[in-house]
Structure formats: C-alpha cells, structure tokens
Design a protein around this motif. Sequence first.
Motif, mmCIF file in Angstrom:
data_model
loop_
_atom_site.group_PDB
_atom_site.id
_atom_site.type_symbol
_atom_site.label_atom_id
_atom_site.label_comp_id
_atom_site.label_asym_id
_atom_site.label_seq_id
_atom_site.Cartn_x
_atom_site.Cartn_y
_atom_site.Cartn_z
ATOM 1 N N ARG A 1 -7.203 4.216 -5.243
ATOM 2 C CA ARG A 1 -6.851 5.303 -4.426
ATOM 3 C C ARG A 1 -7.297 6.672 -4.911
ATOM 4 N NH1 ARG A 1 -1.368 5.187 -5.760
ATOM 5 N NH2 ARG A 1 -1.126 3.271 -4.621
ATOM 6 N N ASP A 2 -7.177 6.944 -6.279
ATOM 7 C CA ASP A 2 -7.524 8.242 -6.255
ATOM 8 C C ASP A 2 -9.202 8.595 -6.329
ATOM 9 O OD1 ASP A 2 -5.112 8.465 -7.378
ATOM 10 O OD2 ASP A 2 -5.565 7.939 -9.596
ATOM 11 N N LEU A 3 -9.827 7.547 -6.162
ATOM 12 C CA LEU A 3 -11.315 7.596 -5.773
ATOM 13 C C LEU A 3 -11.557 7.506 -4.364
ATOM 14 C CD1 LEU A 3 -12.715 5.858 -8.932
ATOM 15 C CD2 LEU A 3 -12.738 8.222 -8.687
ATOM 16 N N GLY A 4 -10.642 7.336 -3.612
ATOM 17 C CA GLY A 4 -10.860 7.062 -1.983
ATOM 18 C C GLY A 4 -11.617 5.734 -1.774
ATOM 19 N N LEU A 5 -11.517 4.953 -2.472
ATOM 20 C CA LEU A 5 -12.345 3.398 -2.346
ATOM 21 C C LEU A 5 -11.308 2.550 -1.510
ATOM 22 C CD1 LEU A 5 -13.766 2.814 -5.853
ATOM 23 C CD2 LEU A 5 -14.633 4.284 -3.923
ATOM 24 N N PRO A 6 -12.045 1.936 -0.577
ATOM 25 C CA PRO A 6 -11.385 0.994 0.182
ATOM 26 C C PRO A 6 -11.111 -0.397 -0.640
ATOM 27 C CG PRO A 6 -13.929 0.732 0.681
ATOM 28 C CD PRO A 6 -13.610 2.097 -0.165
ATOM 29 N N VAL A 7 -10.331 -1.114 -0.500
ATOM 30 C CA VAL A 7 -9.702 -2.125 -1.106
ATOM 31 C C VAL A 7 -9.546 -3.334 -0.247
ATOM 32 C CG1 VAL A 7 -7.952 -3.232 -2.648
ATOM 33 C CG2 VAL A 7 -8.598 -0.905 -2.720
ATOM 34 N N LEU B 1 -16.094 -10.029 5.203
ATOM 35 C CA LEU B 1 -15.871 -8.486 5.687
ATOM 36 C C LEU B 1 -16.729 -7.842 4.653
ATOM 37 C CD1 LEU B 1 -14.282 -6.193 6.974
ATOM 38 C CD2 LEU B 1 -12.449 -6.701 5.215
ATOM 39 N N LEU B 2 -16.874 -8.114 3.510
ATOM 40 C CA LEU B 2 -17.511 -7.044 2.548
ATOM 41 C C LEU B 2 -18.789 -6.520 2.908
ATOM 42 C CD1 LEU B 2 -17.108 -8.822 -1.140
ATOM 43 C CD2 LEU B 2 -16.376 -6.478 -0.098
ATOM 44 N N PRO B 3 -19.812 -7.010 3.628
ATOM 45 C CA PRO B 3 -21.003 -6.466 3.807
ATOM 46 C C PRO B 3 -20.615 -5.097 4.783
ATOM 47 C CG PRO B 3 -21.471 -8.767 4.097
ATOM 48 C CD PRO B 3 -19.782 -8.546 3.855
ATOM 49 N N ARG B 4 -19.779 -5.065 5.578
ATOM 50 C CA ARG B 4 -19.323 -3.920 6.221
ATOM 51 C C ARG B 4 -18.586 -3.139 5.530
ATOM 52 N NH1 ARG B 4 -17.924 -8.579 9.377
ATOM 53 N NH2 ARG B 4 -15.844 -8.016 9.637
ATOM 54 N N VAL B 5 -18.041 -3.201 4.359
ATOM 55 C CA VAL B 5 -17.199 -2.172 3.587
ATOM 56 C C VAL B 5 -17.699 -1.591 2.319
ATOM 57 C CG1 VAL B 5 -14.955 -1.827 2.787
ATOM 58 C CG2 VAL B 5 -15.286 -3.637 4.480
ATOM 59 N N LEU C 1 -13.345 -2.366 -3.913
ATOM 60 C CA LEU C 1 -12.587 -3.497 -4.661
ATOM 61 C C LEU C 1 -12.077 -4.517 -3.989
ATOM 62 C CD1 LEU C 1 -10.878 -4.102 -7.389
ATOM 63 C CD2 LEU C 1 -9.005 -2.469 -6.321
ATOM 64 N N VAL C 2 -12.309 -5.570 -4.588
ATOM 65 C CA VAL C 2 -11.611 -6.863 -3.851
ATOM 66 C C VAL C 2 -10.662 -7.421 -5.078
ATOM 67 C CG1 VAL C 2 -12.149 -9.267 -2.865
ATOM 68 C CG2 VAL C 2 -13.826 -7.192 -2.671
ATOM 69 N N PRO D 1 0.770 -1.348 -0.019
ATOM 70 C CA PRO D 1 -0.082 0.084 -0.012
ATOM 71 C C PRO D 1 0.855 1.317 0.077
ATOM 72 C CG PRO D 1 -0.166 -1.211 2.291
ATOM 73 C CD PRO D 1 0.554 -1.977 1.265
ATOM 74 N N GLY D 2 0.472 2.108 -0.649
ATOM 75 C CA GLY D 2 1.170 3.632 -0.723
ATOM 76 C C GLY D 2 0.329 4.641 0.029
ATOM 77 N N PRO D 3 0.821 5.793 0.080
ATOM 78 C CA PRO D 3 -0.147 6.875 0.824
ATOM 79 C C PRO D 3 -1.411 7.059 0.280
ATOM 80 C CG PRO D 3 2.262 7.662 0.304
ATOM 81 C CD PRO D 3 1.882 6.413 -0.244
ATOM 82 N N GLY D 4 -2.445 7.140 1.045
ATOM 83 C CA GLY D 4 -3.817 7.168 0.600
ATOM 84 C C GLY D 4 -4.537 6.014 0.339
ATOM 85 N N ASP D 5 -3.800 4.849 0.636
ATOM 86 C CA ASP D 5 -4.419 3.541 0.283
ATOM 87 C C ASP D 5 -5.653 3.481 1.638
ATOM 88 O OD1 ASP D 5 -3.889 2.824 -2.293
ATOM 89 O OD2 ASP D 5 -1.860 2.065 -1.674
ATOM 90 N N ARG D 6 -6.612 2.548 1.288
ATOM 91 C CA ARG D 6 -7.375 2.194 2.421
ATOM 92 C C ARG D 6 -7.767 0.836 2.240
ATOM 93 N NH1 ARG D 6 -12.600 5.117 1.549
ATOM 94 N NH2 ARG D 6 -13.480 4.069 3.321
ATOM 95 N N TRP D 7 -6.366 -0.178 2.521
ATOM 96 C CA TRP D 7 -6.476 -1.469 2.428
ATOM 97 C C TRP D 7 -6.994 -2.103 3.516
ATOM 98 C CZ3 TRP D 7 -1.472 -3.485 -0.576
ATOM 99 C CH2 TRP D 7 -1.675 -2.908 -2.019
#
Length: 248
Positions: free
Chosen positions: A212-218, A124-128, A194-195, A106-112
Amino acid sequence: MSPHVLILGGTAEARALAGVLSARPGVRVTTSLAGRVARPGALDGDVRVGGFGGAEGLAGWLLREKVTALVDATHPFAESITANAARAAALTGVPAVVLRRPGWRPGPGDRWHRVPSLDAAADLLPRVGRRVFLTTGRLGLAAFAHLAALHFVVRSVDPPEPPLPPDTHVLLARGPFAVPGETALLREHRVDVLVTKDSGGAATAAKLTAARDLGLPVVVVGRPPLPEGVTAVPDVEGVLERLGLGGS
C-alpha cells in the motif's frame, strides 16, 4: 472421562490453543501436524506428525484415542483436511469446532484484485505486473510455472519443489515480518505486484502495508468455502466457549 482435545494444527492459533489447554489440569492435548514443514516450532502437549488416512482414518483415531473434542485449526486453505475433519466428526459424534483467524480487508489506498483461485491469479498476473512477489506457499507454485515472461520472487519456509516459473528467485524465511523489512524487500527486487492468499493474521500482514505504501497492486486469492453446515470461530476464546471449557 478426562478431556482429550485433538488439534489439527500448524498455525499460530493452534499453537496458542495448545498452550492454553495444556495448562489446564486434567486436559490432554494432542496437536497433529501434516508434516509439510521440516522444522515446526515447539508445541505444548502431545504432538503427532502425518496424515490419518482420510476421514475414516481420522474417525478411527478419534475413537481409539478417546478424543472428546476436535479442533480444526489448520490453515484457511487446507480445504481437504477441513472436509475430512467435518466428516470424521459426523461419523463419530465427537464435538468439533473450526478455528479460523479473520481474513484481511482492504484499507484506504489499497489496490486489491480479488480472485477465487491460484489459477485465476496466474491468468490475471500478466495484465497487472511483470516482477512478482509470490507469497502463496510452496505447494501452489505449479499454477504459475507457465509464466515464462514474468520474474518471480518466491518466499517459502522450506525450499519449493518443481515445477516453478523459469525465472524465479527463492527466499527462505519464516514470519512474522515487519513493514520496514517488507518495504526494503519490495524495493530491492523492484517488485511491481504482490500475490498472496487471504491467510489473515498479523504474522504476514506487513507485506500488505508495504505494498500500500509503495502504491503496488495486490492479487488476493480468496479462501475456499467451509463444508456445508460448518461454521468457524475467530479466536482461542471462541473455541474454549464452544467446547464448554470457559475463558482463557
């Protein structure tokens, strides 16, 4: 004896290695494909398709075909093939090396969210998120089939077989992919999570940048461990060095 290298392939690294070795005078190269992709790309050297019949079957093939080196360049998640290759090498004494591209970091800004398995990702998915871009390959979709409340966009090289999640939109495509296209896809399908498996490499990494650019969790599924006593090299040059065939 002339060198005969068997590559357990299917990855871009396997293709590159076959090309380098086939260009060397006197080296015979055979790439073995599992046959899970309907239209594999062209490969240098000999190609065989299909399984060997487990570790013992592979060991017999190595001896019959006078293989002098075995390279496991399969996908990082091909756990059973890697185990069989390690066992066959031990049974025959054929030198073996595992070629594995480095995993993603992961890089800066990633929500992994790192998870150890597809089942853990499904838990995990239903909580994300509710609108899921699922890029874990067509063979693992059963782990998500019970998630009827979520919408899935599934990308695969070949059409997936059931069971699938009931609300699934399938995209058939083969990488490499670029960031602008991945960003447009995520926006078009209103994806909010994203999975992916930690496959590594550049061919499918653009989706991570887009997320990352869209601020989405992965949700990132971790790789299975290598068999005990087995280590991997990260590139073609490492394989050549390990096999004593010099640099590329």
